[in-house]
Scaffold this active site. Sequence first.
Site, PDB file in Angstrom:
ATOM      1  N   GLN A  71       3.167  -3.058   5.030  1.00  0.00           N
ATOM      2  CA  GLN A  71       3.980  -2.010   4.409  1.00  0.00           C
ATOM      3  C   GLN A  71       5.055  -1.475   5.347  1.00  0.00           C
ATOM      4  O   GLN A  71       4.786  -1.180   6.509  1.00  0.00           O
ATOM      5  CB  GLN A  71       3.118  -0.833   3.935  1.00  0.00           C
ATOM      6  N   CYS A 102       5.186   8.114   0.248  1.00  0.00           N
ATOM      7  CA  CYS A 102       4.686   9.019   1.290  1.00  0.00           C
ATOM      8  C   CYS A 102       5.266  10.422   1.073  1.00  0.00           C
ATOM      9  O   CYS A 102       6.477  10.588   1.008  1.00  0.00           O
ATOM     10  CB  CYS A 102       5.057   8.505   2.682  1.00  0.00           C
ATOM     11  N   ASN A 202      -3.690   4.394  -8.737  1.00  0.00           N
ATOM     12  CA  ASN A 202      -4.219   5.059  -7.549  1.00  0.00           C
ATOM     13  C   ASN A 202      -4.300   6.574  -7.760  1.00  0.00           C
ATOM     14  O   ASN A 202      -3.416   7.160  -8.360  1.00  0.00           O
ATOM     15  CB  ASN A 202      -3.287   4.722  -6.362  1.00  0.00           C
ATOM     16  N   ASP A 204      -7.707   9.672  -7.156  1.00  0.00           N
ATOM     17  CA  ASP A 204      -8.988  10.212  -7.616  1.00  0.00           C
ATOM     18  C   ASP A 204     -10.030   9.152  -7.962  1.00  0.00           C
ATOM     19  O   ASP A 204     -10.829   9.359  -8.881  1.00  0.00           O
ATOM     20  CB  ASP A 204      -8.792  11.158  -8.818  1.00  0.00           C
TER      21      ASP A 204
END
Lengths: 323, 176
Positions: A71, A102, A202, A204
């Site tokens: 990444q 991010c 993505n 929880d």
Amino acid sequence: MVSIGGIEIKTPLALAPMAGVTDVAFRTICREQGAGLTCTEMVSSKALCFQDKKSIPLLKLGDGEHPAAAQIFGSDPVCMQEAAAIAHQVSGADFIDINMGCPVPKVANSGDGSGLMRNPDLAVKVMEAVVRGAGCPVTVKFRLGWDKGSINCVEFARAMEEAGAAAVAVHGRTKVQMYAGAANWDWIREVKKAVRIPVMANGDVFKPEDAPRILKYTGADIAMIGRGIFGNPWLFAQCRAALEGREIPPMPPLSERCDTAVRQFELSAANKGEKIACLEARRHYAWYLKGVPHAGYYKEQIVKITTLEDVYRVTKGIKRDLC
Amino acid sequence: MKQSTEIRPAREADMEAVGRLYTDSWQRTYRGLIPDWVLDEMTPEKSRDKWTRYREQKENGLFVLERDGAVAGLAACRPFPERENSALLDSLHVAPEAQGSGWGRKLISRAARWARESGFRELVIFVVQGNRRAEQLYRGMGAKELYFFHDPVDGAPSWALAWEDLEALEELGDRN
């Protein structure tokens, strides 16, 4: 079976890239537990373009760690194109993943990471540039949007697909939310409906049954696990069992969990040197002991760890007193 | 003649000076500790814009040390949602001519007050490994280790430290 850019992902469970957590040692442990796709920690495209040697070790993959992504983050298309080529060459990864999610202010406020969601035109240029530079399929991870008033993940996903992305990963929160509140899976479902490429969901996934639940709810192809895995790599084996309709294996006993933690720190020491590995181990070991009754004394010992000998000594004490 | 020195919230008119102070301070303090390319990319103008945006976010606190009409120090704080009820002292700088007189301590104390008044229960600070002077100051004022990490942007090995007693930290600023 899911295929990203022609590469098969045998288990639809991915480990989310997390800076400071998902190093090669931890990824190795997660793969042993059944992670089907892993990704390096994020690496600055500028650092790669400026040939900053310190970034290179972050791109190292484990033995047999495939399929895996490397990444990178940044918002300058020229630099990102060059960084993608370097990252692919250095890592030998199957994919280059672009970080557009991010939320950390230092990253996002500079226009990188989730900052790109506020500038979709630039994000498209970045994706096109990385596709040109990478020499392998390119994926991207992003969030729902910058804030609740500017949720744009559906259009953003379409734009990324159009620009050449082979898959997208969506975290079900906005940048402003950081990690607060519940992840919104409805938006992930909307993204899935809007694109033809595979979608990774993505946010929880903390319990074994969350993996089939998020896949069923969103229609996504892969469940990506993030913070739920801290100190608990067994969640992969449990999620895999849940997906396959098998009985969910219990967490191993504490002594076995400690052995895994120690193995992770030894692997880390082999990669980064004992000193750095042991300083980083303090945080990881505390996660491994989360919820263990009467662990207070050992948590105090853990924050003093500086050598592998300290790790062994503390572990021996835990096994003697708490197991 | 007695010098007039005070710590106060930053104003828009301070931003040029804040940009210069921040850039100078980084390039002087961090050479050899973080990569040159990070430092060489910094300019007073970019720093000015960064802090102007920072100041405009109402959840953040930005304070300057004013000494004889000039900006001689900076403390920036914001919520730190990675942890519960936590604030981050994002940046702390004192100009060389104002160092050695306890102004760093007073700026930390001001940040502690901001954090307490904003409803937070701890104040976190990151310190780059090798910045011994700063690390000694923070630990000397009671900051405890939270974790060790590498900065995701510049790769610098760093400590996250935290003060848990904000009232005590405020009081430390009253001492000379």
